[in-house]
Design a protein around this motif. Structure first.
Motif, PDB file in Angstrom:
ATOM      1  N   PHE A 187       2.016  11.118   6.377  1.00  0.00           N
ATOM      2  CA  PHE A 187       0.777  10.365   6.163  1.00  0.00           C
ATOM      3  C   PHE A 187      -0.201  11.705   6.481  1.00  0.00           C
ATOM      4  CE2 PHE A 187       1.449   5.987   8.233  1.00  0.00           C
ATOM      5  CZ  PHE A 187       2.425   5.900   7.086  1.00  0.00           C
ATOM      6  N   GLU A 202       5.248   8.428   9.336  1.00  0.00           N
ATOM      7  CA  GLU A 202       4.394   9.589   9.616  1.00  0.00           C
ATOM      8  C   GLU A 202       4.830  10.893   9.867  1.00  0.00           C
ATOM      9  OE1 GLU A 202       0.728   7.357  11.831  1.00  0.00           O
ATOM     10  OE2 GLU A 202       2.256   7.921  12.990  1.00  0.00           O
ATOM     11  N   TYR A 249       0.622  -1.182  -0.030  1.00  0.00           N
ATOM     12  CA  TYR A 249      -0.090   0.217   0.101  1.00  0.00           C
ATOM     13  C   TYR A 249       1.015   1.191   0.041  1.00  0.00           C
ATOM     14  CZ  TYR A 249      -4.454  -2.304   0.879  1.00  0.00           C
ATOM     15  OH  TYR A 249      -5.574  -3.048   0.806  1.00  0.00           O
ATOM     16  N   GLN A 276      -0.726  -1.151  12.101  1.00  0.00           N
ATOM     17  CA  GLN A 276      -1.410  -1.172  13.582  1.00  0.00           C
ATOM     18  C   GLN A 276      -2.006  -2.486  13.669  1.00  0.00           C
ATOM     19  OE1 GLN A 276      -4.013   2.062  13.115  1.00  0.00           O
ATOM     20  NE2 GLN A 276      -2.531   3.638  13.937  1.00  0.00           N
ATOM     21  N   ASN A 322      -1.001   4.761  -0.749  1.00  0.00           N
ATOM     22  CA  ASN A 322      -2.185   4.686   0.217  1.00  0.00           C
ATOM     23  C   ASN A 322      -1.636   4.381   1.475  1.00  0.00           C
ATOM     24  OD1 ASN A 322      -4.374   4.085   1.462  1.00  0.00           O
ATOM     25  ND2 ASN A 322      -5.029   2.494  -0.228  1.00  0.00           N
ATOM     26  N   VAL A 323      -1.433   5.689   2.102  1.00  0.00           N
ATOM     27  CA  VAL A 323      -1.090   5.808   3.466  1.00  0.00           C
ATOM     28  C   VAL A 323      -1.809   5.312   4.488  1.00  0.00           C
ATOM     29  CG1 VAL A 323       0.845   7.531   2.849  1.00  0.00           C
ATOM     30  CG2 VAL A 323      -1.461   8.392   3.398  1.00  0.00           C
ATOM     31  N   SER A 324      -3.245   5.758   4.314  1.00  0.00           N
ATOM     32  CA  SER A 324      -4.201   5.261   5.451  1.00  0.00           C
ATOM     33  C   SER A 324      -4.151   3.885   5.474  1.00  0.00           C
ATOM     34  CB  SER A 324      -5.477   5.914   5.165  1.00  0.00           C
ATOM     35  OG  SER A 324      -5.924   5.516   3.958  1.00  0.00           O
ATOM     36  N   ALA A 325      -4.111   3.215   4.232  1.00  0.00           N
ATOM     37  CA  ALA A 325      -4.193   1.714   4.402  1.00  0.00           C
ATOM     38  C   ALA A 325      -3.049   1.195   4.918  1.00  0.00           C
ATOM     39  CB  ALA A 325      -4.401   1.020   2.907  1.00  0.00           C
ATOM     40  N   THR A 326      -1.885   1.897   4.692  1.00  0.00           N
ATOM     41  CA  THR A 326      -0.504   1.512   5.338  1.00  0.00           C
ATOM     42  C   THR A 326      -0.611   1.501   6.795  1.00  0.00           C
ATOM     43  OG1 THR A 326       0.591   2.211   3.255  1.00  0.00           O
ATOM     44  CG2 THR A 326       1.933   1.813   5.276  1.00  0.00           C
ATOM     45  N   ARG A 327      -1.199   2.645   7.211  1.00  0.00           N
ATOM     46  CA  ARG A 327      -1.228   2.627   8.886  1.00  0.00           C
ATOM     47  C   ARG A 327      -2.000   1.751   9.432  1.00  0.00           C
ATOM     48  NH1 ARG A 327      -3.685   7.107   9.000  1.00  0.00           N
ATOM     49  NH2 ARG A 327      -1.839   8.754   8.935  1.00  0.00           N
ATOM     50  N   SER A 328      -3.090   1.433   8.639  1.00  0.00           N
ATOM     51  CA  SER A 328      -4.367   0.356   9.046  1.00  0.00           C
ATOM     52  C   SER A 328      -3.406  -0.988   9.307  1.00  0.00           C
ATOM     53  CB  SER A 328      -5.222   0.352   8.361  1.00  0.00           C
ATOM     54  OG  SER A 328      -6.296  -0.496   8.651  1.00  0.00           O
TER      55      SER A 328
END
Length: 225
Positions: free
Chosen positions: A225, A216, A176, A190, A181-187
């Motif tokens: 991010f 981030e 990702y 986590q 796709n940074v939000s998907a990476t973070r998810s």
């Protein structure tokens, strides 16, 4: 000149998967073997250990070598002696795994080695490949070959099969990130951190937190991010 030799015992169990009629599997255990180390001119070099198992054409097996003491390396040779596959690091670890469909019936040879030049205790196993083994192996191969469009759903399928495996989340998170796709990476990171915590691997969880924090907030202070 006096040559010093040090020998360390290595606990090895080779579970040999043999295909039986009707697609069932019989697991057998071979005796423990020793891995010798020698020290000469200040250099330690572990010897290679060899194991064999009977396989049937069309069977899909998972060959793995794990150790908490050194970086493992696996080689699988065919009944004719040809090298079929090798692996150093697998599933975000220093352990080694080969997932393969056997091309012929006969006796296969597993070569257990140390990649780093260090030795110690290890475990070698051969077993029938699980659906997760197949899905994750396919996903990592697609990713390694640069086919990101196919790798993404392949990682998602691996996670669907077994959602308790953090390595699939991490690999998908990296994919990702490569796509922006940074939000998907973070998810996904986590989710992986939570799974490592659940498994009691706080060291890896903390390392991933630091990596996520770095992603981030890059060194220049700007927001990534």
């Amino acid at each position: 000149m006096t040559m010093l030799k040090r020998v360390r015992r290595a606990s090895v169990v080779l579970a040999t998967a043999l295909a039986l009629g009707g697609g069932s599997w019989m697991m057998t255990t071979l005796p423990a073997a020793a891995q010798s180390l020698f020290e000469e001119r200040g250099t330690l070099a572990p010897m290679q250990a060899e194991y064999s198992f009977a396989g049937k054409a069309g069977d899909t097996v998972t060959v793995s070598m794990t150790s908490t003491e050194f970086d493992t390396f696996l080689v699988l040779n065919s009944p004719s002696g040809e090298e079929l596959a090798s692996n150093d690091d697998y599933a975000r670890s220093l352990n080694s795994t080969i997932v393969i469909t056997l091309p012929a019936s006969g006796t296969y040879k597993v070569l257990a080695r140390s990649f780093s030049g260090q030795g110690g205790n290890y475990l070698v196993t051969v077993r029938a490949a699980t659906p997760y083994d197949l899905a994750y192996s396919r996903a990592t191969e697609l990713y390694r070959n640069g086919d990101l469009d196919a790798a993404l759903p392949a990682f998602t399928e691996a996670i669907r099969i077994d959602s308790e495996r953090p390595e699939a989340y991490l690999d998908r998170g990296d994919l990702y990130f490569s796509q922006g796709n940074v939000s998907a990476t973070r998810s996904d990171y986590q989710a992986a951190i939570a799974l490592y915590e659940k498994q009691g691997d706080r060291e890896t969880a903390q390392m991933l937190r630091e990596q996520l924090s770095y992603l981030e907030t890059p060194p220049d202070g700007s927001e990534s991010f």
